[in-house]
Design a protein around this motif. Structure first.
Motif, PDB file in Angstrom:
ATOM      1  N   PRO A  96      21.320 -20.691  -6.533  1.00  0.00           N
ATOM      2  CA  PRO A  96      20.572 -19.757  -5.687  1.00  0.00           C
ATOM      3  C   PRO A  96      19.178 -20.302  -5.411  1.00  0.00           C
ATOM      4  O   PRO A  96      18.468 -20.724  -6.324  1.00  0.00           O
ATOM      5  CB  PRO A  96      20.509 -18.493  -6.560  1.00  0.00           C
ATOM      6  N   LEU A  97      18.790 -20.339  -4.151  1.00  0.00           N
ATOM      7  CA  LEU A  97      17.430 -20.752  -3.800  1.00  0.00           C
ATOM      8  C   LEU A  97      16.957 -19.963  -2.590  1.00  0.00           C
ATOM      9  O   LEU A  97      17.752 -19.330  -1.898  1.00  0.00           O
ATOM     10  CB  LEU A  97      17.340 -22.254  -3.552  1.00  0.00           C
ATOM     11  N   VAL A  98      15.663 -20.007  -2.352  1.00  0.00           N
ATOM     12  CA  VAL A  98      15.073 -19.298  -1.224  1.00  0.00           C
ATOM     13  C   VAL A  98      14.656 -20.330  -0.188  1.00  0.00           C
ATOM     14  O   VAL A  98      13.869 -21.242  -0.483  1.00  0.00           O
ATOM     15  CB  VAL A  98      13.874 -18.444  -1.666  1.00  0.00           C
ATOM     16  N   ALA A  99      15.190 -20.202   1.005  1.00  0.00           N
ATOM     17  CA  ALA A  99      15.003 -21.209   2.047  1.00  0.00           C
ATOM     18  C   ALA A  99      13.523 -21.430   2.345  1.00  0.00           C
ATOM     19  O   ALA A  99      12.762 -20.482   2.527  1.00  0.00           O
ATOM     20  CB  ALA A  99      15.735 -20.782   3.323  1.00  0.00           C
ATOM     21  N   GLY A 100      13.133 -22.703   2.374  1.00  0.00           N
ATOM     22  CA  GLY A 100      11.775 -23.069   2.731  1.00  0.00           C
ATOM     23  C   GLY A 100      10.768 -22.895   1.621  1.00  0.00           C
ATOM     24  O   GLY A 100       9.596 -23.238   1.781  1.00  0.00           O
ATOM     25  N   VAL A 101      11.202 -22.342   0.470  1.00  0.00           N
ATOM     26  CA  VAL A 101      10.264 -22.001  -0.600  1.00  0.00           C
ATOM     27  C   VAL A 101      10.605 -22.695  -1.913  1.00  0.00           C
ATOM     28  O   VAL A 101       9.715 -23.106  -2.653  1.00  0.00           O
ATOM     29  CB  VAL A 101      10.223 -20.469  -0.814  1.00  0.00           C
ATOM     30  N   SER A 102      11.896 -22.812  -2.212  1.00  0.00           N
ATOM     31  CA  SER A 102      12.282 -23.351  -3.515  1.00  0.00           C
ATOM     32  C   SER A 102      13.254 -24.510  -3.361  1.00  0.00           C
ATOM     33  O   SER A 102      13.884 -24.685  -2.312  1.00  0.00           O
ATOM     34  CB  SER A 102      12.906 -22.251  -4.382  1.00  0.00           C
ATOM     35  N   TYR A 103      13.352 -25.283  -4.417  1.00  0.00           N
ATOM     36  CA  TYR A 103      14.236 -26.455  -4.433  1.00  0.00           C
ATOM     37  C   TYR A 103      14.823 -26.562  -5.828  1.00  0.00           C
ATOM     38  O   TYR A 103      14.144 -26.909  -6.789  1.00  0.00           O
ATOM     39  CB  TYR A 103      13.424 -27.705  -4.095  1.00  0.00           C
ATOM     40  N   HIS A 104      16.089 -26.202  -5.943  1.00  0.00           N
ATOM     41  CA  HIS A 104      16.770 -26.212  -7.242  1.00  0.00           C
ATOM     42  C   HIS A 104      18.065 -26.997  -7.075  1.00  0.00           C
ATOM     43  O   HIS A 104      18.986 -26.515  -6.428  1.00  0.00           O
ATOM     44  CB  HIS A 104      17.125 -24.794  -7.711  1.00  0.00           C
ATOM     45  N   ILE A 105      18.120 -28.161  -7.641  1.00  0.00           N
ATOM     46  CA  ILE A 105      19.293 -29.012  -7.444  1.00  0.00           C
ATOM     47  C   ILE A 105      19.918 -29.361  -8.792  1.00  0.00           C
ATOM     48  O   ILE A 105      19.258 -29.938  -9.661  1.00  0.00           O
ATOM     49  CB  ILE A 105      18.912 -30.313  -6.706  1.00  0.00           C
TER      50      ILE A 105
END
Length: 459
Positions: A104-113
């Motif tokens: 789960p991530l928030v577009a344009g705000v977070s980066y979780h890979i």
């Protein structure tokens, strides 16, 4: 990613940032398009919240039935709480989508890979062999005591903990070095340009342009096998005293050849996926231990270190280099698939029990997501009444705390026939792991792994 999957996903449903229902006409149109096209590539992720209309979820279930499963169903309460645990305010966390497999991530705000799949049964093997790798004979783990001399379950657990705390930091070194190389030689200017926070800071996404919402996860595979194995040893060795640790180790060394009765005894012990606290608690302990160990390690460029329970198709390859395990699994066989799916064929108490075992885990330890795969006979969802039961089942899973569940709605017979006559089944799409693909494009080992999953005849 056997089957040439693109890895793209489209998230619909759930709630808006203010908590109101996000379902609209476009949500229905996307589902209608999925039913009409039903390609192996691209995923539809259906977010389910408390205020998700029953008619929308029922329609999503109908589409899933018509396309043989394929859709991902995801619980909003757990996903939003995971992002809050990651440090996001609730309003921002509600605006998430699923990227890649489960994150789960928030577009344009977070980066979780996530990435870097860890074989937890492989770590258990080290704990049973004083840190010596069975396949190579090399000392790859910590030099823990001889398991044959253990007289309590706590000694076995301590050896497993020691191996986890030795192996995970080494894996982190590899992971951080990998990201450092990307940062230096292969940054992501195009992707960074699509993220407003990276543009504002002038920082590449790999270098932490989305901080503080920046994380890299390790993907954990085979936790159910470890739980099943530890539960079996605890029961037959330390509680019932039917066999000794030495006998267990000898049986594993011989891949249970000549130890068939002992293997049968181990297979009869509690197995994850049957809503049995005896083993479910151990699986939860394993995931919590590994997750906490990962969280203690610093990530590259300030990334938060988290965990996911996702194996993609590595469960097949990881099984190939693993010896026999105390749950009764033979050497070379795949380990449990999906990430947190019960080991193939062992969830014999019904689909509800399988879902309750998973829903009852501490999902706060898996902030990058988890994967539960289940297989239904098409007759289980045939007709309006059975479809409503299917919808109620998914809703109950979300209410119980479940995160992601996905289905193959296909019986064993057409899968077997597709192996023999692939030309007659070119359009057979199956849920492989966290992605779907055409069945005939998969290798035989992976096809057999899908067939071995428990087939449930009713919801």
């Amino acid at each position: 990613f056997a089957g040439n999957n693109s890895g793209c996903s489209f998230t619909i449903g759930g709630v808006k940032a203010d908590g109101s229902c996000a379902v609209n006409r476009l949500s229905y149109l996307i589902l209608e398009a999925e039913r009409a096209v039903n390609m192996g590539s691209d995923d539809i992720v259906v977010r389910i919240a408390d205020n998700t209309p029953d008619e929308f979820l029922l329609f999503a279930c109908e589409v899933a039935r018509d396309v043989g499963g394929k859709l991902k169903f995801l619980g909003d309460p757990t996903a939003i709480r995971d992002l809050e645990c990651f440090g996001m305010p609730t309003e921002l966390a509600r605006d998430y989508a699923v990227a890649g497999c489960t994150s789960p991530l928030v577009a344009g705000v977070s980066y979780h890979i996530p990435g870097g799949i860890i074989s937890l049964p492989g770590i258990l093997e080290l704990a049973l062999r004083r840190g010596i790798h069975r396949l190579t004979g090399k000392q790859l783990g910590a030099a823990t005591p001889d398991a044959a001399e253990f007289v309590t379950y706590d000694q076995l657990w301590d050896a497993f903990c020691a191996q986890v705390r030795y192996i995970i930091p080494l894996c982190h070194e590899i992971k951080n070095a990998d990201k450092a190389v990307f940062s230096t030689y292969a940054p992501s200017p195009f992707e960074s340009a699509l993220l407003p926070v990276c543009l504002q800071r002038g920082t590449d996404v790999i270098d932490g342009g989305t901080k503080p919402y920046y994380g890299f996860a390790m993907s954990l595979a085979g936790a159910p096998n470890v739980g099943d194995s530890l539960a079996a040893i605890r029961r037959v060795v330390f509680e019932q005293k039917k066999v000794t640790m030495g006998e267990i180790l000898d049986a594993l060394d011989h891949n249970f050849e000549g130890y068939e009765e002992l293997r049968a005894l181990l297979l009869r012990q509690p197995k994850f996926g049957n809503n049995d606290p005896y083993v479910d608690t151990i699986v939860n302990d394993v995931l919590s231990l590994v997750s906490d160990t990962i969280a203690a390690e610093p990530g590259f460029s300030g990334a938060k270190s988290t965990a996911a329970a996702a194996a993609v198709t590595a469960n097949v390859g990881l099984g190939m280099v693993l010896g026999a395990t105390p749950d009764g699994r033979l050497a070379g066989e795949p380990i449990s698939e999906g990430g947190i799916s019960p080991a193939q064929g062992r969830n014999t108490s019904g689909i509800t029990a399988s879902m309750l075992s998973v829903a009852g885990l501490n999902h706060d330890k898996l902030l990058h997501g988890e994967v539960l795969n289940l297989r239904l006979n098409p007759d289980a969802v045939a007709g309006e009444e059975k479809l409503k039961k299917f919808e109620a089942l998914i809703r109950a899973y979300v209410d119980a705390g479940g995160y992601l569940v996905q289905f193959n709605i296909v019986s064993t017979e057409p899968l077997r026939d597709a192996q023999l006559h692939p030309e007659d089944h070119r359009d057979l799409v199956v849920r492989v792991a966290t992605y779907a693909a055409y069945f005939i494009e998969l290798g035989a080992e992976l096809q057999n792994d899908i067939i071995r999953r428990m087939e449930f005849s009713e919801c």
